[in-house]
Design an enzyme around this catalytic site. Structure first.
Site, PDB file in Angstrom:
ATOM      1  N   ASP A   1     -15.923  14.672   2.627  1.00  0.00           N
ATOM      2  CA  ASP A   1     -15.039  15.445   3.493  1.00  0.00           C
ATOM      3  C   ASP A   1     -13.643  14.844   3.586  1.00  0.00           C
ATOM      4  O   ASP A   1     -13.435  13.652   3.320  1.00  0.00           O
ATOM      5  CB  ASP A   1     -15.644  15.590   4.896  1.00  0.00           C
ATOM      6  CG  ASP A   1     -15.839  14.252   5.593  1.00  0.00           C
ATOM      7  OD1 ASP A   1     -16.307  13.300   4.933  1.00  0.00           O
ATOM      8  OD2 ASP A   1     -15.504  14.138   6.789  1.00  0.00           O
TER       9      ASP A   1
ATOM     10  N   GLU B   1     -17.709  12.102   7.482  1.00  0.00           N
ATOM     11  CA  GLU B   1     -17.240  10.774   7.919  1.00  0.00           C
ATOM     12  C   GLU B   1     -16.046  10.903   8.849  1.00  0.00           C
ATOM     13  O   GLU B   1     -15.868  10.107   9.773  1.00  0.00           O
ATOM     14  CB  GLU B   1     -16.875   9.926   6.691  1.00  0.00           C
ATOM     15  CG  GLU B   1     -16.617   8.453   6.997  1.00  0.00           C
ATOM     16  CD  GLU B   1     -15.213   8.160   7.505  1.00  0.00           C
ATOM     17  OE1 GLU B   1     -15.029   7.145   8.193  1.00  0.00           O
ATOM     18  OE2 GLU B   1     -14.292   8.956   7.212  1.00  0.00           O
ATOM     19  N   GLU B   2     -15.218  11.921   8.597  1.00  0.00           N
ATOM     20  CA  GLU B   2     -13.981  12.052   9.381  1.00  0.00           C
ATOM     21  C   GLU B   2     -14.240  12.548  10.801  1.00  0.00           C
ATOM     22  O   GLU B   2     -13.335  12.561  11.624  1.00  0.00           O
ATOM     23  CB  GLU B   2     -12.991  12.972   8.654  1.00  0.00           C
ATOM     24  CG  GLU B   2     -12.563  12.484   7.266  1.00  0.00           C
ATOM     25  CD  GLU B   2     -11.741  11.196   7.289  1.00  0.00           C
ATOM     26  OE1 GLU B   2     -11.506  10.650   8.378  1.00  0.00           O
ATOM     27  OE2 GLU B   2     -11.362  10.732   6.199  1.00  0.00           O
TER      28      GLU B   2
HETATM   29 ZN   LIG Z   1     -12.341   7.827   4.642  1.00  0.00          ZN
END
Ligand SMILES: [Zn+2]
Length: 503
Positions: free
Chosen positions: A131, A198-199
Site C-alpha cells: 500500500d 502498513e500506512e
Molecule cells: Zn513504508
C-alpha cells in the site's frame, strides 16, 4: 610585597604547569584523534550479480501506476487495485509464481513460501508493504510528473511508492526471480510477506499482524526479518567528512499513541463567562505537557552512531570528534534542544488537535486535545498515562487512548544475520559504516516480534536526504542509479542469510 612576590612566583609555576598540562593534553588529543579511526577488517570480495536493470525499472514504473492506496476505513479501499497489483506481480515474476506457494491473507496481503533444502534451519522472511499513502487533495498539480505515472526521466522514477516502498518490494521480487532463473535453492525456507495496510498506523487487524499469527499458529520461528527502514546516505561535509556512506539499519522502532485529554465545564452563554472556560483549562493542560517533557536518555546506539560518524571524519575534525566518548552528557543536552535530534533521545509529546465549543457565542462544556506520543523503547502506553497524570496539575481530566502501538524491542547487533548484513553492506560500499539506529516511524516488522528476534529495518537504496523528504510528499521519486545495488543486496542477502554462513 612578599605576598605579591610569592604570588608572582606561584603564578609562574602554575602557568608553566598549566602549559605543560595543555601540551600533554594536546599531544594526547592528537594521538587519540590519530587512533580514532574505523576498525580495519578485510571483508573480502565477491562476484558481481547478473541483473537485468532495465526490466526492473520497467517493473518499478508499472507497480507505481497501480493505485494501491490504503485507508483506515476499509470500506474506502479500492481492492480492485490490489487485485490488479497481484496480477501484475504474477505476470512480471513467472518463476516465483511457479516455484513458490502464494497465500492471500486478509483481503489482499501476500505471503510467498519458498521451500529450503534444510528443514532443520529456521526460515527467514523479507517484508514489504503493497500500500501507499494517498496524494493530498489540491497538491496533484504540484508534482513534476503525475503522482501515479511511474514516469522514468532517465534519472528518476517518479510517483507515490517510489521510495515507500514499491521500490523495495519490486527489488525483492527481482532478486528472487533472478535467483530462481539461476537455479538457486535456499537452505532455509524463505518467506516474502507483503502487507496491504502498513500506512494505516496501529491497525488492530493489519495484514502484517495476520501473517505473524499464521507463523505463530504453524509453530514457525523466524531466523531473520528484513523490512523497510534505514537507507544508504552519502556523507560529504567539506573539511569534516568526505566520500563516506552511512548505512542505517533500524534495530528498533518507536511506539505510537494518540491520547485524547478532556476537561469539563458548565458551559453556558458567552455573555456571562467564568474566569476560566473549559478552553482556558485545557490550555493549562497543554502547557503542563509541553513544559514537562519526558526524561531524555542517550541510548548506546546513539553513542555508537556518533562515534561511527566521528571515526570517519577527516583528521582535523577528529581532533574534536575523538572526544565524543567523553562528551555524552553534553551531547544529550544539545540533542534535547533540537527537535530532529530530541526524538532520538526521548519519548516525544506533540499536541496536534484541539476542540472546544461549536459556536463563537457558546461557552464550551467540553474541551479536549489530542496528543500524539512516540514512545522510546522501554516506555509503555501505561507509562504515558502515568506521566500525564503526574505532570498535569488539573486532576479533573479524562484520558482516552485513541490509538496505540507499543515501541518495539531492540534487535541484537551481535547476531549472525546482523553480521551477514554488515558484511554485504561493507563489500558493496567499502567506504561506508553500518550504524544501528532507532526508526522514528512505524513499520510492519514490529508485528513479527512474537516470532522473530533478529528484525532489521533496512532499504538498500542510496538516496539523498532531500529525496528522502519526498516520502509521503510531493515529487516522491527514486534515483534509478541505485536500483542495481539494491537488487544486488537482496540477492546476496537471500544467498547468505538463507545459508548458515557467518561473517
Ligand atoms: Zn513504508
Amino acid at each position: 610585597m612578599s605576598k605579591n612576590k610569592n604570588g608572582g612566583f606561584f603564578m609562574k609555576k602554575r602557568t608553566i604547569a598549566a602549559l605543560a598540562g595543555a601540551g600533554a593534553l594536546t599531544a594526547a588529543n592528537a594521538v587519540r584523534a590519530a587512533m580514532f579511526v574505523p576498525e580495519k577488517k578485510d571483508w573480502g570480495t565477491v562476484e558481481d550479480e547478473k541483473i537485468n536493470v532495465d526490466k526492473a525499472l520497467e517493473h518499478i514504473s508499472g507497480a507505481i501506476q497501480i493505485k494501491t492506496i490504503s485507508n483506515p476505513d476499509k470500506s474506502k479501499v479500492d481492492f480492485k487495485e490490489f487485485e490488479k497489483f497481484h496480477k501484475f506481480l504474477e505476470e512480471s515474476y513467472p518463476l516465483i509464481h511457479k516455484t513458490m506457494k502464494k497465500e492471500v491473507v486478509n483481503e489482499a496481503s501476500l505471503m510467498y513460501y519458498w521451500k529450503g533444502t534444510n528443514p532443520d534451519l529456521e526460515p527467514m522472511a523479507m517484508l514489504s508493504h503493497q500500500d501507499v499513502v494517498p496524494i493530498e487533495e489540491g497538491t496533484e498539480d504540484d508534482w513534476t510528473h503525475p503522482a501515479f505515472s511511474g514516469y522514468n526521466d532517465g534519472e528518476f522514477i517518479w510517483g507515490r511508492g517510489a521510495l515507500d516502498m514499491k521500490n523495495h518490494l519490486i527489488c525483492v521480487m527481482e532478486a528472487v526471480e533472478t535467483l530462481l532463473e539461476e537455479g538457486f535453492q535456499p537452505e532455509r525456507d524463505v518467506y516474502l510477506c507483503f502487507g496491504q495496510d502498513e500506512e494505516v498506523v496501529a491497525s488492530e487487524e493489519s495484514g502484517a499482524r495476520s501473517m505473524m499469527e499464521i507463523f505463530r499458529q504453524r509453530g514457525i520461528h523466524l531466523d531473520s526479518i528484513v523490512d523497510e527502514g534505514g537507507a544508504v546516505l552519502d556523507l560529504d561535509i567539506p573539511g569534516v567528512i568526505k566520500g563516506k556512506k552511512l548505512i542505517g539499519v533500524g534495530i528498533a522502532e518507536k511506539g505510537y499513541t494518540d491520547v485524547k485529554i478532556s476537561v469539563h465545564s458548565n458551559g453556558g452563554h458567552s455573555s456571562q463567562p467564568p474566569k476560566h472556560s473549559a478552553i482556558g483549562k485545557i490550555a493549562d493542560v497543554v502547557k503542563d505537557l509541553e513544559n514537562h517533557q519526558f526524561k531524555s536518555e542517550l541510548m548506546p546506539f546513539v553513542s555508537e552512531l556518533f562515534s561511527g560518524i566521528g571515526r570517519n571524519c577527516t583528521y582535523p575534525a577528529r581532533l574534536i570528534t575523538c572526544n565524543i566518548p567523553f562528551m555524552k552528557p553534553l551531547i544529550k543536552q544539545i540533542m534535547k534542544q533540537i527537535p530532529p535530534a530530541a526524538c532520538l533521545v526521548r519519548t516525544t509529546t506533540a499536541v496536534t488537535m484541539t476542540e472546544g465549543s461549536p459556536a463563537a457565542n457558546v461557552l464550551a462544556q467540553n474541551a479536549n486535545i489530542t496528543v500524539n506520543f512516540r514512545q522510546m523503547p522501554g516506555t509503555t502506553v501505561a507509562d504515558l498515562e502515568k506521566h500525564i497524570r503526574k505532570v498535569v496539575r488539573n486532576k479533573n481530566i479524562s484520558i482516552e487512548i485513541l490509538k496505540q502501538k507499543e515501541a518495539s524491542k531492540f534487535s541484537p547487533t551481535d547476531s549472525r544475520p546482523f553480521r551477514v548484513m554488515e558484511k554485504i553492506c561493507k563489500q558493496q560500499n567499502p567506504d561506508s559504516f553500518v550504524a544501528p539506529y532507532l526508526v522514528m516511524g512505524g513499520t510492519d516488522a514490529c508485528y513479527y516480534e512474537p516470532v522473530c528476534e533478529n528484525i532489521y529495518r533496512y532499504s538498500p537504496f542510496n538516496v539523498t536526504v532531500e529525496e528522502l523528504r519526498c516520502t509521503h510528499n510531493t515529487n516522491e521519486r527514486l534515483p534509478i542509479k541505485t536500483v542495481e545495488e539494491a537488487i544486488t543486496f537482496f540477492m546476496r542477502w537471500v544467498r547468505r542469510a538463507s545459508s548458515q554462513e557467518d561473517a
